[in-house]
Structures are given as C-alpha cells and as structure tokens.
Design a protein around this motif. Sequence first.
Motif, PDB file in Angstrom:
ATOM      1  N   VAL A  73       0.756  -1.138   0.134  1.00  0.00           N
ATOM      2  CA  VAL A  73       0.020  -0.202   0.155  1.00  0.00           C
ATOM      3  C   VAL A  73       0.847   1.192  -0.063  1.00  0.00           C
ATOM      4  N   LEU A  74       0.465   2.302  -0.564  1.00  0.00           N
ATOM      5  CA  LEU A  74       1.006   3.763  -0.584  1.00  0.00           C
ATOM      6  C   LEU A  74      -0.022   4.513   0.362  1.00  0.00           C
ATOM      7  N   LEU A  75       0.620   5.105   1.318  1.00  0.00           N
ATOM      8  CA  LEU A  75      -0.159   5.876   2.176  1.00  0.00           C
ATOM      9  C   LEU A  75      -0.050   7.341   1.992  1.00  0.00           C
ATOM     10  N   ALA A  76      -0.885   8.042   1.118  1.00  0.00           N
ATOM     11  CA  ALA A  76      -0.641   9.423   0.782  1.00  0.00           C
ATOM     12  C   ALA A  76      -1.412  10.594   1.768  1.00  0.00           C
ATOM     13  N   LEU A  77      -0.583  11.332   2.330  1.00  0.00           N
ATOM     14  CA  LEU A  77      -1.184  12.399   3.154  1.00  0.00           C
ATOM     15  C   LEU A  77      -1.056  13.791   2.655  1.00  0.00           C
ATOM     16  N   SER A  78      -2.006  14.706   2.696  1.00  0.00           N
ATOM     17  CA  SER A  78      -2.004  15.851   2.178  1.00  0.00           C
ATOM     18  C   SER A  78      -1.313  16.894   3.215  1.00  0.00           C
ATOM     19  N   ALA A  79      -0.760  17.966   2.707  1.00  0.00           N
ATOM     20  CA  ALA A  79       0.025  18.888   3.691  1.00  0.00           C
ATOM     21  C   ALA A  79      -0.557  20.335   3.124  1.00  0.00           C
ATOM     22  N   GLU A  80      -0.523  21.227   4.211  1.00  0.00           N
ATOM     23  CA  GLU A  80      -1.101  22.622   3.672  1.00  0.00           C
ATOM     24  C   GLU A  80      -0.260  23.473   3.021  1.00  0.00           C
TER      25      GLU A  80
END
Length: 136
Positions: A73-80
């Motif tokens: 799995v690739l876990l992608a988090l957004s950043a501001e």
Amino acid sequence: MPQMIFVNLPVKDLETTKGFFGKLGFSFNPQFSDENTACLVISDTIFAMLITEPRFKDFTKKEIAAASKSTEVLLALSAESREKVDELADAALAAGGSPANETQDLGFMYGRSFQDPDHHIWEVVWMDPSAVEGQG
C-alpha cells in the motif's frame, strides 16, 4: 456523521512504531488501543490502526506482506504547504524513518515520501489550490 477511514497496518514492534509516529507529532486514541493495537490519529476522520503482526493475522487468511520486500500500500497524506511537506518528511527521517522515493516537484504539486520502521511507504503531498480550482 462524516465517513471515517481506519487503515489497518501490521507492525513488528508496536512501541517502536508508536515512538516513531509520536516524534512526528501524531497522537493516539487510547479508547481504541491496547497492548496489541495503537490507534494513530491522523485527523478527525482518518486513523491508522497499528496492529502487532500476531494480532493482525487474526483478521486475514492471507500472508502478511513483507513491506521491506514488496509494496502492499502507499499511504498519501495531504499537507497545507510545501514547508509542511518538508517538515513532516524531515521529521520522519530524523525519527528513524528511511527514504522511499525521490522528491516530486511539479510546481503546482510537491511531494516527498518516507518509510516508517515497518517499511510502509508514506507520501506527503502539497497541491496548489489554484491548480485544482478549475477541475471538476
């Protein structure tokens, strides 16, 4: 009530993994944690259930992927912001994480990635809001 997601990830050493994410500024929900599981709070609606491998095996008939050898799995988090991408990626590397992929800089989108102590790949991405406003 907003929809929530609980991503379940197998871990080899729960305390090591908790320590790693604690150094990145994340907290844990004790209501959903015990000696085999830690509920990592990513946001109000996003959680990662960090589960010791023996306990994780109770939830699947399949073998657990060896994340050091294959990508499950690739876990992608957004950043501001771009700066927040760098802050989280740098903190992960300083806390014992390892590099995953090269930095991606497309101007309107910027991302970096790292591997946690169990070799799960986390991507942190910022996208210029004006680049997506016209989409849809």
